[in-house]
Write an enzyme that holds these catalytic residues in place. Structure first.
Site, PDB file in Angstrom:
ATOM      1  N   HIS A  65      18.528  23.295  72.374  1.00  0.00           N
ATOM      2  CA  HIS A  65      17.366  23.802  71.639  1.00  0.00           C
ATOM      3  C   HIS A  65      16.441  22.649  71.284  1.00  0.00           C
ATOM      4  CE1 HIS A  65      18.828  22.597  67.557  1.00  0.00           C
ATOM      5  NE2 HIS A  65      20.022  22.924  68.011  1.00  0.00           N
ATOM      6  N   GLU A 103      16.800  28.230  67.803  1.00  0.00           N
ATOM      7  CA  GLU A 103      18.231  28.139  67.506  1.00  0.00           C
ATOM      8  C   GLU A 103      18.443  28.004  66.011  1.00  0.00           C
ATOM      9  OE1 GLU A 103      22.291  26.878  66.904  1.00  0.00           O
ATOM     10  OE2 GLU A 103      20.522  25.771  66.277  1.00  0.00           O
ATOM     11  N   GLU A 104      17.579  27.233  65.364  1.00  0.00           N
ATOM     12  CA  GLU A 104      17.770  26.969  63.934  1.00  0.00           C
ATOM     13  C   GLU A 104      17.372  28.173  63.072  1.00  0.00           C
ATOM     14  OE1 GLU A 104      19.409  24.596  63.053  1.00  0.00           O
ATOM     15  OE2 GLU A 104      19.121  22.869  64.372  1.00  0.00           O
ATOM     16  N   HIS A 147      20.386  17.896  59.695  1.00  0.00           N
ATOM     17  CA  HIS A 147      19.630  18.694  58.715  1.00  0.00           C
ATOM     18  C   HIS A 147      19.373  17.912  57.419  1.00  0.00           C
ATOM     19  CE1 HIS A 147      20.664  22.882  60.626  1.00  0.00           C
ATOM     20  NE2 HIS A 147      20.560  21.924  61.532  1.00  0.00           N
ATOM     21  N   GLU A 161      25.133  20.533  71.496  1.00  0.00           N
ATOM     22  CA  GLU A 161      25.123  20.460  70.024  1.00  0.00           C
ATOM     23  C   GLU A 161      25.940  19.254  69.539  1.00  0.00           C
ATOM     24  OE1 GLU A 161      23.499  22.002  67.833  1.00  0.00           O
ATOM     25  OE2 GLU A 161      22.967  23.985  68.578  1.00  0.00           O
ATOM     26  N   ASP A 209      13.952  23.090  69.059  1.00  0.00           N
ATOM     27  CA  ASP A 209      13.463  23.234  67.677  1.00  0.00           C
ATOM     28  C   ASP A 209      14.345  22.445  66.717  1.00  0.00           C
ATOM     29  OD1 ASP A 209      15.486  25.174  68.318  1.00  0.00           O
ATOM     30  OD2 ASP A 209      15.070  26.195  66.429  1.00  0.00           O
TER      31      ASP A 209
HETATM   32 ZN   LIG Z   1      21.694  22.519  66.771  1.00  0.00          ZN
END
Ligand SMILES: [Zn+2]
Length: 380
Positions: free
Chosen positions: A73, A137-138, A355, A166, A75
């Site tokens: 992903h 995805e997020e 994150h 990931e 994003d």
């Molecule tokens: Zn991820």
């Protein structure tokens, strides 16, 4: 990249630098996939766009029967506060690479692209290798990899092996592989009845008392134990709501909020029935569910070398030790490919700072991931 102009950027960091400088907050791809499509088409990949509801989805493939696909992903989650560096640029500092999404998961994408370049430069053909990218995805992940997986399966073109980039590692790239994830679902059970004055109400008619008793039974439910490599199902009560509070009046509605993490041995329908069966017949209630994510668990073909053995050997080549298999952590897009029948392995960078402010990975771990991906491509 933030460094003095005298210093040139190492070639293996160029794609990473370009991706990190694009602020692609879900579902905005911000041009990441256009950049990647240009690179992949230069490497002989055919490009197909599969946009859906404002989400960018890209299927890039080498000619030949579908073999292995890298899923990723583009994003990222918003930067938030407290960064020491520009979150939307690559910064190299003290042996670490900084930037929003460097671990989750532009670093994984950039590493795979460098691995592809090196492998193709060395003369390999990589028939049927694909790169599958989404910008959703997020968020709710409704219009991203699910759409790609269903599209490919519908065309009979789903690769048998899906490598998800990931960040699955604890300390070193490749030290942990994910081969499944628990499912997750949130529930709200709302009981309704009559409000009452505490001076006149029998204890058994107090809706809050009944909710507490019911909550206790929910928390004591016995679920499946999972399997050797897969943790069992668990339920946690996460909230109790009853409207405005008065010190001498009992409420007329009470909501019990709860969340389950569940194994591949059960599913959301069975969970729904389990909860309904607990509610006493004389209570009127409503049960609602949100954010369901079904679990997945990869099974691998018996004949050797299978997908798992190849990935394990590639990790050994880059790390000097074999990986641990895990199914811990939240959900991932791997579930959409597994649901269509592919074998799924997640393999990426260390995830300690994902994150968070100052998201970063050690440069040596980024370089190691390139080597691991390269070893896997060489084994095809
Ligand atoms: Zn991820």
């Amino acid at each position: 990249m933030s460094l003095s102009p005298a210093l040139a950027l190492a070639p293996e960091l160029i794609h990473l630098d370009n991706l990190l400088s694009l602020a692609s907050i879900t579902p905005d791809d911000a041009g990441c996939q256009r950049y990647l499509a240009a690179q992949l088409s230069r490497l002989g990949f055919a490009i197909q766009w599969l946009p859906c509801q404002g989400v960018s989805n890209l299927i890039a493939r080498r000619p030949g029967q579908p073999s292995l696909a890298f899923s990723g992903h583009t994003d990222v989650v918003p930067a938030g506060q407290h960064w020491q560096v520009n979150p939307f640029a690559l910064t190299e500092m003290g042996g670490q690479l900084y930037g929003r999404g460097i671990a989750d998961m532009k670093g994984g994408i950039a590493a795979f692209l460098v691995a592809l370049e090196r492998t193709l430069d060395a003369g390999a053909e990589l028939p049927g290798v694909m790169v599958l990218l989404t910008s959703d995805e997020e968020g709710e992940a409704e219009f991203g990899s699910r759409v790609i997986a269903e599209h490919l399966a519908g065309q009979g073109q789903l690769p048998p092996w899906i490598l998800v980039g990931e960040p699955t590692a604890r300390h070193h790239s490749g030290d942990t592989l994910r081969v499944g994830r628990r499912g997750a679902i949130s529930g709200t059970l709302t009981l309704s009845g009559k409000a009452g004055h505490v001076a006149y109400l029998p204890s058994g008619a107090n809706l809050l008392h009944r909710a507490l008793a019911l909550g206790e039974r929910m928390a004591a439910l016995e679920w499946d134990q999972g399997a050797a490599d897969f943790p069992g199902t668990s339920l946690h009560i996460t909230g109790l709501e009853h409207g405005d509070w008065l010190d001498n009046v009992t409420p007329s509605t009470v909501s019990i909020k709860f969340n389950l993490r569940y194994s591949h041995r059960t599913n959301s329908d069975a969970i729904d029935q389990c909860i309904r069966a607990l509610v006493p017949a004389d209570l009127s209630y409503q049960l609602g569910w949100s954010r369901p994510c079904e679990p997945y668990f990869s099974q691998f073909a018996d004949q050797q070398p299978n997908f798992l053995t190849r990935v394990e050997k590639a990790v050994f080549a880059g790390l000097g030790q074999f990986p641990v298999l895990s199914t811990a952590g939240g959900t991932s897009d791997g579930r959409f490919f597994r649901a269509q029948g592919a074998e799924v392995i997640e393999l990426g960078l260390p995830n300690a700072s994902i994150h968070q402010a100052n998201e970063r990975v050690e440069k040596s771990e980024f370089l190691r991931l390139i080597e691991i991906y390269q070893a896997l491509l060489a084994s095809l």
